[in-house]
Design an enzyme around this catalytic site. Structure first.
Site, PDB file in Angstrom:
ATOM      1  N   CYS A   1       0.871  -1.180   0.000  1.00  0.00           N
ATOM      2  CA  CYS A   1       0.000   0.000   0.000  1.00  0.00           C
ATOM      3  C   CYS A   1       0.903   1.224   0.000  1.00  0.00           C
ATOM      4  O   CYS A   1       2.123   1.119   0.031  1.00  0.00           O
ATOM      5  CB  CYS A   1      -0.815   0.025   1.278  1.00  0.00           C
ATOM      6  SG  CYS A   1      -1.683  -1.502   1.607  1.00  0.00           S
TER       7      CYS A   1
ATOM      8  N   LYS B   1       2.657  -2.231  -8.470  1.00  0.00           N
ATOM      9  CA  LYS B   1       3.976  -1.918  -9.018  1.00  0.00           C
ATOM     10  C   LYS B   1       5.089  -2.448  -8.141  1.00  0.00           C
ATOM     11  O   LYS B   1       6.130  -2.840  -8.617  1.00  0.00           O
ATOM     12  CB  LYS B   1       4.104  -0.400  -9.150  1.00  0.00           C
ATOM     13  CG  LYS B   1       5.411   0.068  -9.752  1.00  0.00           C
ATOM     14  CD  LYS B   1       5.400  -0.138 -11.233  1.00  0.00           C
ATOM     15  CE  LYS B   1       6.681   0.313 -11.891  1.00  0.00           C
ATOM     16  NZ  LYS B   1       6.781  -0.188 -13.260  1.00  0.00           N
TER      17      LYS B   1
HETATM   18  C1  BG6 Z   1       5.920  -6.662  -9.628  1.00  0.00           C
HETATM   19  C2  BG6 Z   1       5.837  -5.645 -10.735  1.00  0.00           C
HETATM   20  O1  BG6 Z   1       4.870  -6.462  -8.750  1.00  0.00           O
HETATM   21  O2  BG6 Z   1       7.151  -6.535  -8.950  1.00  0.00           O
HETATM   22  C3  BG6 Z   1       6.916  -5.967 -11.719  1.00  0.00           C
HETATM   23  O3  BG6 Z   1       4.553  -5.713 -11.354  1.00  0.00           O
HETATM   24  C4  BG6 Z   1       8.256  -5.892 -11.013  1.00  0.00           C
HETATM   25  O4  BG6 Z   1       6.874  -5.041 -12.793  1.00  0.00           O
HETATM   26  C5  BG6 Z   1       8.278  -6.789  -9.788  1.00  0.00           C
HETATM   27  O5  BG6 Z   1       9.272  -6.333 -11.888  1.00  0.00           O
HETATM   28  C6  BG6 Z   1       9.532  -6.504  -8.967  1.00  0.00           C
HETATM   29  O6  BG6 Z   1       9.442  -5.170  -8.534  1.00  0.00           O
HETATM   30  P1  BG6 Z   1      10.790  -4.311  -8.441  1.00  0.00           P
HETATM   31  O7  BG6 Z   1      10.367  -2.989  -7.868  1.00  0.00           O
HETATM   32  O8  BG6 Z   1      11.723  -5.073  -7.546  1.00  0.00           O
HETATM   33  O9  BG6 Z   1      11.321  -4.207  -9.836  1.00  0.00           O
END
Ligand code: BG6
Length: 590
Positions: free
Chosen positions: A2, A585
């Site tokens: 969140c 994300k």
């Molecule tokens: C996921 C995202 O939740 O987490 C992906 O949708 C991302 O796009 C993955 O690659 C890992 O997140 P981060 O911030 O470590 O790149």
């Protein structure tokens, strides 16, 4: 995961918080809520995303407040479960980012003490636990601190009191405090980006720390020792913290178009900044790469480049499944973590354990002040600008370009790699600015959008690329897609080939080309419809996306049409392109 946000200053707190939450919606948007201290605490909570920024917070002018945007983990998506949550006497209100792993046992203990619960959230358990401490301690800060110590799991909480105090405590999910000295404004948030245009300095709150704001004072405490800690604000200059679509229909297509800029950002970094890192890479017993989701695929491609171009024995790990390696990785090893947010819980857990073993850590992160950056012996910054679309595109491309550059530097060919990447950036720019490419890909996307299952074939440098194409198609179109190593086709996947089955293939002029084209002819003879992403046309391609041959960086070129395909499919299907259903994300909870 969140988003939490707090504000103290001269502006209308609820409106500043609303805008801050809007910039945090990539972390979850099932519901949102804002509370301000105006004599008493007033709160407004809504199910769904904030949507249009012009909406008002529904709250009166005030100078202090907190807010939350939710990705539901415990308790359905209802207004009642939306954060922040009131104490029984409405003396304080609390929002949380994380998961209280022992909330059931705490809830039972509190129910025995006569506390009733009106929501299904683990958050409410924290509120009642604080209340139960307050009864004895008569001091809210101390009650929050001692209650927090009983929580298991990665949690960050922010509390607004009726007396306009803000208290925030961190263990796991990120917490950054921003300050604008001239306007005497304070910002409390899950990331730096959400207040970047307004703050000039930040202090990153570490795990096990509590920040306490009251009447213009900000004090930092060690939660377990209850001792005051010194802290210093770091200057921040997020060059392009602008978060708008700049005329594009969606952030995703804008961010794909940012790719040339992003690769040029990488190229502008000085090679000699990498010399010590390259030396450690070569001296390490073993090199590992680790990531989750798209970053996990980038990690795999980085390991590929290290093996091929630097002859380094590099192994890639998936963030949530690295546990069996804990005993195998030693202090003579080095691990590399590409990550957009630098806050992915699965990966952080592994890095924290390995760090305690003395393993060298390198990270390549897009978010300033992230936990992963601060955990690293080598912290490289992507500097790709904000990536708002939940589906990672430009950052993924930057991560694999970085892997290519590092591998070539480690093999003494850094200058050559810079030239290759310069040409690649120009080639991608030209590809993206050629309208006929978009028309062609849009047409193919329309056809693929009507399919039930989509297969992708790749090998060698293109296997991770088609896997990432699979992820993008799944994330954006909600259609089942399956990336197959072309060498494996005849061992199982060939049974799925039938008339009209769509197969996307990414191929380069490399040692794998013959095998891949062999696999293409095998699926074609069984009636599959082949989409070829290649420098050269072929009779076995029913649809053809021509990409320039960029030599050793060919796989990086090949991801661009795959990202565009996924984008146009999501648009064709009328999906929420920048916020696909169910995913967020940054997954800062396990
Ligand atoms: C996921 C995202 O939740 O987490 C992906 O949708 C991302 O796009 C993955 O690659 C890992 O997140 P981060 O911030 O470590 O790149």
């Amino acid at each position: 995961m969140c988003g939490i946000f707090g504000y103290v200053g001269k502006k209308n707190a609820s409106q500043v918080i609303l805008e801050g939450l809007k910039r945090l919606e990539y972390r979850g948007y099932d519901s949102w809520g804002i509370a301000v201290a105006a004599e008493e605490i007033l709160v407004n909570k809504k199910v769904g995303a904030i949507g249009d920024l012009n909406r008002l917070s529904g709250l009166p002018e005030a100078r202090v407040g907190i807010g939350h945007t939710r990705w539901a983990t415990h308790g359905g998506i209802t207004q009642n479960n939306a954060h922040p949550h009131f104490s029984s006497d409405e003396g304080f209100i609390l929002a949380q980012n994380g998961i209280v792993e022992n909330y059931q046992s705490l809830k039972e203990m509190l129910e025995k003490k006569g506390y009733n619960f009106t929501t299904q959230t683990d958050t409410e358990v924290i509120v009642r636990l604080i209340e139960s401490k307050l009864k004895l301690l008569k001091n809210l800060k101390e009650s929050i601190r001692t209650a927090f110590l009983e929580l298991k799991g990665r949690n960050t909480i922010i509390v607004l009191t009726k007396d306009s105090q803000i208290i925030a405590v961190r263990n796991g999910s990120p917490l950054v405090v921003g300050i604008s000295p001239d306007s005497q404004e304070y910002f409390f948030s899950s990331d730096t980006l959400s207040f970047a245009p307004f703050a000039r300095k930040i202090v990153v709150i570490d795990n096990g720390q509590m920040i306490f704001y009251q009447s213009g004072r900000l004090d930092l405490y060690d939660v377990s020792k209850n001792s005051k800690l010194p802290y210093r604000f770091e200057n921040i200059s997020i060059k392009n913290s602008k978060v708008d679509k700049e005329g594009y229909d969606h952030f995703m297509i804008k961010e794909i178009h940012d790719t040339p800029y992003v690769i040029n950002q990488l190229i502008s970094q000085r090679i000699d900044d990498y010399s010590k890192f390259a030396k450690d890479l070569k001296q390490a017993n073993n090199v590992y790469t680790i990531g989750s989701g798209t970053a996990g695929i980038a990690a795999a491609q980085i390991a590929f480049y290290l093996r091929v171009f630097a002859k380094i024995s590099a192994t890639n790990l998936i963030g949530a499944d690295a546990h069996e390696y804990y005993d195998l990785i030693t202090k003579d090893d080095l691990i590399i973590a590409p990550s957009q947010s630098g806050e992915t819980a699965d990966v952080l857990e592994v890095l924290e354990i390995l760090r305690n073993k003395g393993v060298k850590i390198a990270s390549y992160v897009n978010m300033l002040g992230s936990t992963m950056t601060r955990l690293s012996d080598y912290s490289f910054l992507t500097q790709a600008g904000p990536e708002i679309c939940v589906m990672s595109t430009k950052v993924f491309t930057s991560q694999i370009s970085w892997g290519y550059l590092v591998s070539k530097i480690a093999s003494g060919k850094g200058e050559e790699a810079l030239e290759d990447l310069t040409i690649l950036a120009q080639t991608i720019e030209k590809f993206l600015n050629t309208e006929s490419n978009h028309q062609n890909i849009k047409e193919i996307a329309k056809k693929l959008s009507r399919k039930k299952d989509i297969f992708l074939l790749g090998k060698y440098q293109n296997f991770n690329i088609v896997k990432e194409g699979m992820v993008k198609i799944i994330e954006g179109s909600y259609i089942h897609a399956h990336g197959i190593p072309s060498g494996d086709l005849k061992h199982y996947a060939i049974t799925l080939m039938d008339k009209g089955v769509p197969v996307i293939v990414a191929v380069s002029n490399d040692q794998a080309k013959f095998d891949v084209m062999n696999a293409v002819s095998q699926v074609r003879t069984r009636g599959a419809e082949v989409v070829g992403i290649s420098a050269a046309e072929n009779d076995n391609f029913d649809f053809f996306i021509k990409v320039p041959d960029t030599g050793e960086t060919s796989a990086i070129m090949n991801i661009i049409p795959l990202q565009l395909l996924a984008y146009y499919m999501a648009v064709e299907l009328g999906h929420n392109v920048d916020k696909p259903r169910n995913i967020a994300k940054s997954v800062t909870v396990k």
